[in-house]
Structures are given as structure tokens and as C-alpha cells.
Scaffold this motif. Structure first.
Motif, PDB file in Angstrom:
ATOM      1  N   VAL A   1      -4.182  -1.013 -12.548  1.00 12.71           N
ATOM      2  CA  VAL A   1      -4.594  -1.749 -13.734  1.00 12.71           C
ATOM      3  C   VAL A   1      -3.355  -2.308 -14.425  1.00 12.71           C
ATOM      4  O   VAL A   1      -2.360  -1.595 -14.621  1.00 12.71           O
ATOM      5  CB  VAL A   1      -5.383  -0.845 -14.705  1.00 12.71           C
ATOM      6  N   ALA A   2      -3.411  -3.581 -14.814  1.00 13.14           N
ATOM      7  CA  ALA A   2      -2.255  -4.277 -15.370  1.00 13.14           C
ATOM      8  C   ALA A   2      -1.890  -3.767 -16.752  1.00 13.14           C
ATOM      9  O   ALA A   2      -2.749  -3.306 -17.522  1.00 13.14           O
ATOM     10  CB  ALA A   2      -2.535  -5.780 -15.442  1.00 13.14           C
ATOM     11  N   ASP A   3      -0.597  -3.877 -17.067  1.00 11.83           N
ATOM     12  CA  ASP A   3      -0.094  -3.631 -18.416  1.00 11.83           C
ATOM     13  C   ASP A   3      -0.319  -4.905 -19.225  1.00 11.83           C
ATOM     14  O   ASP A   3       0.593  -5.696 -19.464  1.00 11.83           O
ATOM     15  CB  ASP A   3       1.394  -3.267 -18.348  1.00 11.83           C
ATOM     16  N   SER A   4      -1.580  -5.112 -19.593  1.00 12.43           N
ATOM     17  CA  SER A   4      -1.983  -6.354 -20.254  1.00 12.43           C
ATOM     18  C   SER A   4      -3.172  -6.065 -21.160  1.00 12.43           C
ATOM     19  O   SER A   4      -3.980  -5.164 -20.882  1.00 12.43           O
ATOM     20  CB  SER A   4      -2.359  -7.409 -19.203  1.00 12.43           C
TER      21      SER A   4
ATOM     22  N   PHE B   1      -7.181  -5.991 -12.625  1.00 14.62           N
ATOM     23  CA  PHE B   1      -7.019  -4.840 -11.726  1.00 14.62           C
ATOM     24  C   PHE B   1      -7.349  -5.231 -10.294  1.00 14.62           C
ATOM     25  O   PHE B   1      -7.967  -6.262 -10.034  1.00 14.62           O
ATOM     26  CB  PHE B   1      -7.915  -3.677 -12.165  1.00 14.62           C
ATOM     27  N   TYR B   2      -6.918  -4.366  -9.373  1.00 17.07           N
ATOM     28  CA  TYR B   2      -7.347  -4.474  -7.981  1.00 17.07           C
ATOM     29  C   TYR B   2      -7.417  -3.079  -7.379  1.00 17.07           C
ATOM     30  O   TYR B   2      -6.786  -2.136  -7.864  1.00 17.07           O
ATOM     31  CB  TYR B   2      -6.431  -5.383  -7.159  1.00 17.07           C
ATOM     32  N   ALA B   3      -8.205  -2.945  -6.328  1.00 12.18           N
ATOM     33  CA  ALA B   3      -8.256  -1.693  -5.567  1.00 12.18           C
ATOM     34  C   ALA B   3      -7.182  -1.733  -4.495  1.00 12.18           C
ATOM     35  O   ALA B   3      -6.844  -2.800  -3.978  1.00 12.18           O
ATOM     36  CB  ALA B   3      -9.629  -1.509  -4.921  1.00 12.18           C
ATOM     37  N   TYR B   4      -6.622  -0.572  -4.176  1.00 16.85           N
ATOM     38  CA  TYR B   4      -5.646  -0.524  -3.092  1.00 16.85           C
ATOM     39  C   TYR B   4      -5.670   0.828  -2.401  1.00 16.85           C
ATOM     40  O   TYR B   4      -6.111   1.834  -2.964  1.00 16.85           O
ATOM     41  CB  TYR B   4      -4.235  -0.844  -3.598  1.00 16.85           C
ATOM     42  N   LYS B   5      -5.199   0.808  -1.180  1.00 14.53           N
ATOM     43  CA  LYS B   5      -5.013   2.028  -0.394  1.00 14.53           C
ATOM     44  C   LYS B   5      -3.516   2.257  -0.246  1.00 14.53           C
ATOM     45  O   LYS B   5      -2.786   1.356   0.175  1.00 14.53           O
ATOM     46  CB  LYS B   5      -5.644   1.880   0.999  1.00 14.53           C
ATOM     47  N   GLN B   6      -3.057   3.439  -0.597  1.00 14.61           N
ATOM     48  CA  GLN B   6      -1.644   3.757  -0.457  1.00 14.61           C
ATOM     49  C   GLN B   6      -1.428   4.540   0.832  1.00 14.61           C
ATOM     50  O   GLN B   6      -1.896   5.661   0.976  1.00 14.61           O
ATOM     51  CB  GLN B   6      -1.147   4.574  -1.654  1.00 14.61           C
ATOM     52  N   GLN B   7      -0.725   3.915   1.767  1.00 17.50           N
ATOM     53  CA  GLN B   7      -0.412   4.549   3.046  1.00 17.50           C
ATOM     54  C   GLN B   7       0.968   5.186   2.966  1.00 17.50           C
ATOM     55  O   GLN B   7       1.921   4.552   2.518  1.00 17.50           O
ATOM     56  CB  GLN B   7      -0.429   3.513   4.179  1.00 17.50           C
ATOM     57  N   THR B   8       1.065   6.441   3.375  1.00 21.51           N
ATOM     58  CA  THR B   8       2.340   7.159   3.341  1.00 21.51           C
ATOM     59  C   THR B   8       2.745   7.701   4.705  1.00 21.51           C
ATOM     60  O   THR B   8       3.885   8.126   4.886  1.00 21.51           O
ATOM     61  CB  THR B   8       2.270   8.336   2.348  1.00 21.51           C
ATOM     62  N   THR B   9       1.821   7.691   5.658  1.00 18.55           N
ATOM     63  CA  THR B   9       2.106   8.220   6.994  1.00 18.55           C
ATOM     64  C   THR B   9       2.875   7.187   7.819  1.00 18.55           C
ATOM     65  O   THR B   9       2.566   5.997   7.780  1.00 18.55           O
ATOM     66  CB  THR B   9       0.798   8.576   7.713  1.00 18.55           C
ATOM     67  N   SER B  10       3.870   7.659   8.561  1.00 15.67           N
ATOM     68  CA  SER B  10       4.645   6.753   9.415  1.00 15.67           C
ATOM     69  C   SER B  10       3.720   6.014  10.376  1.00 15.67           C
ATOM     70  O   SER B  10       2.811   6.593  10.959  1.00 15.67           O
ATOM     71  CB  SER B  10       5.693   7.536  10.213  1.00 15.67           C
ATOM     72  N   GLY B  11       3.979   4.740  10.509  1.00 18.04           N
ATOM     73  CA  GLY B  11       3.159   3.919  11.388  1.00 18.04           C
ATOM     74  C   GLY B  11       3.214   2.466  10.964  1.00 18.04           C
ATOM     75  O   GLY B  11       3.899   2.105  10.006  1.00 18.04           O
TER      76      GLY B  11
END
Length: 705
Positions: A328-331, A336-346
Motif C-alpha cells: 500500500v502506497a505512502d499516499s 495498492f497492488y498484490a504481490y508474491k515475495q519469492q525468497t527461495t533460490s531459483g
């Protein structure tokens, strides 16, 4: 890391004092004194050797794959906007949200995320059961076509295989689906991933059968003799008691041929499919997934909603569940937007909206997650369009890419006032050297408001070979001497005061692609501390560009299939000077690591994408399974190694240097050919206790005599 000599030396020194006062023969005193002297000298060298262990900092890598951007005065306003949905809800499926599972060949999408205008939805609040995640089992083809289809389901943006084709409650991740060829000699073991392996035990002397063994973490699971002269040459390994299910197909192997030679016995495998059955999961109706905690399972479908209200708080990341978030924006506006945070190597596809057929279409940062986008300022600089498609051919100048300089806030906007120019260029974030000229660019290395604590002698790894070192701290504890290095070689240094001015060092460099006085580094020192043991500087704002690899865009440059370049001040426009073929089942380079993926289908279906790879603590853009001419975009670009502007305005060293800190002597800047000897990283104060200790030993020994 604590230097153990700093503990040993005082102990030995006290021991000498004790011997001197209370007795002990002179030989013993001289021996201990000599030992102390040797240790004092060793301190200097040990400290230098240990300097690399001190506070070398680098952030863990992640890949953020986002969905479309929604912007309005409130949720009610956004939901009523027909551009986003049907007037009462907005829905993100795999066509819009690049993180969701999608099979372009079979056009299979199973997941959706919907925000509904239910009771309680207003302002920034989603009412109860107004946020709905849904996924339904679909079918995808094996990479080895002769095997037909298998059941598949996306679950919170990860690809899973249901253990039963009509029930979504028991799932296992897909490990491998490949039609690559592998050649195994007798005794060879093939690593399949996630601890699974396949071993060729023996080959039949007649050369038409092979004995295979399937293992998990080195332990036997199953084995089979596969014949290549009868049947379908396929071994389907089934396992019992996988989340209570029996006869679950977990591995498929196709043996293409077997060879019994005079020396080697060989089996050739040309298809493998494998699921991670050992870590299969079961979804229950009372499970909770972040804010999504109302679970309903209905045969092949899972539906999960929020049992409580969900707030889209300004300037925040709100977890939806299982690694899915809303940013969510500092506004004051709701953005806003939905996102997936990937942390696994690949390696991960970061793609745009899927286009079907020959229609004209335009991608922007709203519908292509690969393009640069700044949520706070609602800034995107890139667009790409296709038009005039005939069959599978984009005509000359039918593919157009453009980008225009804009401005964004520093992450540390509370200490770095103002904005800086930015330009997305083929899905990479660049900083133009001049705010009105898009032809000279440097990649942004760092823009951070994180806090870093540096002790004297510590070196902070800024990325891409750049580093910042705290040389010395003023004895009064209000100034720090900082040095900026590239690949271990000196670039510039500055004494930053925290009791006057803005506490900021802006390092400027000359001759960056012919431009002088280019700001390349900004550092904000929050506070300085001179303790009894350690001297510390705290940094809470950093901004850095990769000036050493700045590039210049020329009108005769070529970027893959985009080879007609037009430069117009703050804008770059590029189109295709030749026709562009959207060949079935292929990856076609657009330019600079950006590609079209085209479905293996008689129907035309394609999307743009870049690939981002997590590994070794960095995130880079790469591409696999495609031949890339790495010289395409660089042959006609000059790369200049800048030199330091020694005449730039800096603080008056004689006026600002602490009275008890020696004024630093500025060494010559690193030579452009990088042949200058790498400078020592040994902390500057380590010699002081060594000299003091030696004088103490000398005094004690002399007194004994």
C-alpha cells in the motif's frame, strides 16, 4: 568479531606488573615481557587479517512479482471503477497477476483473488469475507507428450499436484517435469532435486532392459526393471500412505534406449516427472492462511476468505497469506497492488498480461510486472505496444518501446530532501546522469533508509564492488572520516560532522560518460559515538549509482529485434526496423533480456517477460534455454571508468578536522586501468594499543634492571 589478543594482552601485562611488585626471577619477567611484545606486534597483523570479518553487510535477495495497480480515493471508488472490474468487485487471475500459476501452452489458470463490495467495505477497509482467494484443479500436459495430461493446481502462487484428481485438499509440489535427455551408466545416480535420485543399477546383457532404483535422501524407495523392446518403456512408481492415500503416482520415467557396450552399459532417459510426496500437505477447513482464515473445500475447489476485516494501511505491506501481500502506497490516495515475495533460490518469470490473437495491445507498468514502477509516486516510465499483427508476424515498426525520465523520492526521504531522476530501461531501473537527457544512464545500486552501524575500520559492502569504510571517529564523538572505494581502490573520502549542517556527504565524480560533477553517492550519518572500547558511526541513509559502468545510448544502437532508436531529450523510443515473427513454442528476444514467450498452440497466445534469479545474495536478470547475443546492446556503447573530481567543493579539512585526529592525507584516485595496487583495509587505530603496550613493556623491563 572480537580479537582474542585484546583480551590476552591486558592479562599478560597485569601478570608482569604482579611479578615486578611481588617477586619472581628476572628470567621469568623477561620471558613474559618478550611474549607481550610479540603479541603486541601480532595484534597489528591479526587486526588487518580480521578486518574483512567486520560488519560486511549485504541484504538477502528477494524477487517481488506484482499484480495490477489499483488507484482511487477509497475502496468504494476503486470497486466502482469499471476499468478495474464489474463495478462491484475486482478480480485478479493469472492473466493479470504474474505470480499466479499459469500454463501458456494449455492456457491453464487455476487461481483468483477477488475484493468484493460487501458490508463493511469502505475507505481502506475490506469487510468480512470481502477478500476471497479461490483455486480449482485443472489439467496440464506432461512435457513428454505421449504421457497425456496430469492434474495441477496453483496454491498461493506455487504449483502443486493434487494426490487425487477430484480433491484439492491433499497436495504435493511438483519437483520435475522434463523431456530432457539423460544418459546413465551402470552405477550412476541422477539427482532429481529435493533429495530424490534415480540410479541405474544394472543393464541387461542383451541390451534391452535396465534396472532402475528410486531413492529419497539416499534411502531406497522402489525399483523396477524397464524394458525398451516391449510396452511403453515407462516406469510409473506408486507409493502408499501419502497423506493417507495409497497407490499415488509420484514418479514417471521414460527409458528411450539401452546400450550394452564392450566397456560401458548405458541407459538413456528422455522424460522424468516427479512430485515431492515426502512433504505432501493436507488442507483442513480449520486452517488459517494469514488474514485468510475461513476455509471451504468443495471437491476440486478451495475457497478461502477473511473472517475479520482487512485494513489496507497507508505505507505498509499487509500479508494476505502464504507469502502473498498487498503493498500500500505512502499516499493520501488509496493505491495498492498484490504481490508474491519469492525468497527461495531459483529463476522466476516476471511477466506481463497474456495476449490472445492478433489484436493490438499496450503494456505499461500497470500490466507488466517487469517494468519499473514506483508505488509511492505512482511513477512508471516504460510502455511497449504491438499493432498490425498478421498471422504470427509483427510488421515493421509494429513493435514499439518507449521510456521517459521521471522523478521519485529517495527511500531515506526524511534525510535526503527532494527527488532524483529515474528511468526504466528494458525493465531495469536506471538513473540518468542528467535529469533532461535519457542517453546517459547508470544503474541504481542502492537506495536505502536502513540503519548500519560501523565501527572504526569496518567496511560496508554496498554492492557491485562499491564499499564504504569508517576510517576514524573524532575523539569528541561528533565527526567521522569516511572513505568510498570501488573494487578495493580509493575513490574519495570526507569528514562528516553530526553537530552542524545536514550530516550528508554527496560524493561527486568527473568524466562519467563525459559528464562532470555527477552525484554518485549520498550518505547520511545519523550519529557518531566515541566509547571507551569502540568508536561507532551510525548511517541511516544511502544512495548509490554504478557510475563505473555507466552507459551511453546512441541512435545507431540495436537492442535485439528493436533496432530503430530515436533519442529525444528525456525520452527514448525504439521500434523494429524488420518484421518480427511470433514463432509457435518459442522465446523471442525483444531486447536487453526482455522476451516474448509464445505458446505451443495453434492459437496465437503470448506474453512479455523478464527472468529474475535469486542466488548468491544477488538478484540478476538472466535467460535460459535461449541463445542470446550478449554483444547486441553493448558493441556500440562506450564504457568509461570515471576519475575523482579533486576540485569539487568539500568541507574545509583544516577547519573541520577534530583537533585530536590527524588530518587525513588524500591518496591518488584509482587509475582507470585498475592496475593500482589494492589499498590496505587494516583499521587505523590498531597500531596505537600495540605501541602503548611496547612502551609499557620497555618501562617495566628497564625498571627491573
Amino acid at each position: 568479531m572480537m580479537n582474542p589478543l585484546k583480551i590476552l594482552i591486558p592479562i599478560i601485562l597485569l601478570h608482569i606488573v604482579y611479578l615486578n611488585k611481588y617477586g619472581g626471577n628476572n628470567k621469568m619477567k623477561r620471558f613474559v615481557a618478550s611474549a607481550l611484545a610479540a603479541l603486541m606486534l601480532l595484534t597489528v597483523f591479526a587486526s588487518a587479517a580480521m578486518a574483512d570479518d567486520n560488519n560486511t553487510t549485504s541484504a538477502a535477495s528477494t524477487v517481488e512479482i506484482r499484480g495490477p495497480v489499483y488507484n482511487g480515493s477509497s475502496l468504494t471508488d476503486i470497486l466502482a471503477n469499471s476499468a478495474y472490474g464489474n463495478g462491484t468487485s475486482i478480480t485478479m487471475d493469472a492473466n493479470k497477476f504474474a505470480a499466479f500459476y499459469y500454463d501458456i501452452d494449455d492456457n491453464v489458470t487455476t487461481e483468483s483473488l477477488t475484493i468484493k463490495n460487501v458490508a463493511g467495505t469502505s475507505g481502506r477497509t475490506i469487510g468480512e469475507n470481502g477478500l476471497v482467494y479461490k483455486t480449482t484443479i485443472g489439467n496440464a500436459e506432461y512435457q513428454y507428450d505421449d504421457w497425456g495430461n496430469y492434474s495441477v493446481i496453483g496454491f498461493f502462487a506455487d504449483k502443486y499436484i493434487p494426490l487425487k484428481s477430484n480433491s484439492a485438499d491433499k497436495l504435493a509440489k511438483l519437483v520435475l517435469d522434463s523431456d530432457d535427455k539423460y544418459t546413465l551408466k551402470t552405477g550412476d545416480s541422477l539427482d532429481l532435486g529435493d533429495g530424490y535420485s534415480l540410479q541405474a543399477k544394472q543393464v541387461d546383457v542383451d541390451g534391452n532392459k535396465v534396472w532402475l532404483e528410486f531413492d529419497k535422501d539416499g534411502e531406497y524407495v522402489d525399483d523396477e526393471i524397464v524394458s525398451t523392446d516391449t510396452g511403453d518403456h515407462t516406469w510409473t512408481c506408486k507409493v502408499d500412505d501419502v497423506q493417507g492415500e495409497d497407490d499415488v503416482p509420484v514418479l514417471k520415467v521414460h527409458v528411450n534406449q539401452v546400450f550394452q557396450g564392450a566397456v560401458d552399459s548405458i541407459a538413456q532417459i528422455d522424460a522424468i516427472w516427479l512430485i515431492d510426496y515426502a512433504n505432501a500437505i493436507k488442507i483442513n477447513s480449520d486452517d488459517e492462511f494469514g488474514k485468510l482464515n475461513d476455509v471451504s473445500i468443495n471437491g476440486p475447489t478451495i475457497t478461502i476468505s477473511n473472517d475479520d476485516t482487512f485494513s489496507l494501511t497507508k505505507d505498509s505491506d499487509q500479508e494476505i497469506g502464504q507469502g502473498l501481500y498487498f503493498k500500500v502506497a505512502d499516499s493520501n490516495d488509496l493505491r495498492f497492488y498484490a504481490y508474491k515475495q519469492q525468497t527461495t533460490s531459483g529463476t522466476y518469470d516476471v511477466r506481463g498480461t497474456v495476449v490472445s490473437g492478433t489484436k493490438s495491445y499496450t503494456w505499461t507498468s500497470d500490466n507488466f510486472a517487469g517494468f519499473f514502477y514506483d508505488l509511492k509516486k505512482n511513477v512508471g516510465t516504460e510502455t511497449m505496444s504491438v499493432s498490425g499483427v498478421n498471422g504470427r508476424t509483427i510488421p515493421k515498426n509494429g513493435l514499439k518501446y518507449s521510456t521517459t525520465i521521471s522523478k521519485v523520492d529517495y527511500d531515506a526521504d526524511d534525510v535526503f530532501n527532494g527527488t532524483y531522476p529515474v528511468l526504466g530501461f528494458f525493465a531495469q531501473k536506471y538513473v540518468p546522469l542528467k535529469s533532461t537527457d535519457a542517453s546517459k544512464l547508470a544503474k541504481l545500486v542502492l537506495d536505502s533508509d536502513d540503519k548500519y552501524t560501523l565501527k572504526t575500520g569496518d567496511s560496508l559492502d554496498l554492492g557491485d564492488g562499491y564499499s564504504l569504510q569508517a576510517k576514524q571517529v573524532d575523539v569528541d564523538g561528533n565527526k567521522v572520516w569516511l572513505e568510498f572505494d570501488k573494487d578495493g581502490e580509493y575513490v574519495d573520502d570526507e569528514i562528516v560532522s553530526t553537530d552542524t549542517g545536514d550530516h550528508i556527504w554527496t560524493c561527486k565524480v568527473d568524466d562519467v560518460q563525459g559528464e562532470d560533477d555527477v552525484p554518485v553517492l549520498k550518505v547520511h550519518v545519523n550519529q557518531v559515538f566515541q566509547g571507551a572500547v569502540d568508536s561507532i558511526a551510525q548511517i541511516d541513509g544511502l544512495w548509490l549509482i554504478d557510475y563505473a559502468n555507466a552507459r551511453k545510448i546512441e541512435s545507431d544502437d540495436e537492442f535485439g529485434k528493436l533496432n530503430d532508436v530515436s533519442l529525444n531529450g528525456a525520452s527514448i523510443n525504439i521500434s523494429n526496423d524488420d518484421t518480427f515473427s511470433l514463432t509457435k513454442d518459442s522465446d523471442q528476444e525483444i531486447g536487453e533480456g526482455m522476451y516474448f514467450k509464445i505458446a505451443d498452440s495453434n492459437d496465437l497466445r503470448y506474453y512479455p517477460y523478464v527472468e529474475q534469479t535469486i542466488g548468491n545474495g544477488t538478484t540478476t536478470t538472466t535467460l535460459s534455454n535461449t541463445s542470446i547475443d550478449n554483444t547486441t546492446a553493448t558493441d556500440n556503447m562506450s564504457v568509461t571508468t570515471p576519475v575523482v573530481n579533486n576540485t569539487e567543493e568539500t568541507q574545509d579539512v583544516n577547519a573541520s578536522a577534530p583537533t585530536n585526529m590527524e588530518t587525513p592525507v588524500t591518496p591518488e584516485p584509482a587509475a582507470a586501468n585498475n592496475t593500482t595496487e589494492t589499498k590496505s583495509s587494516a583499521p587505523g587505530f590498531e597500531i596505537v594499543p600495540a605501541i602503548f603496550g611496547l612502551l609499557s613493556v620497555f618501562y617495566i623491563v628497564r625498571k627491573n634492571r
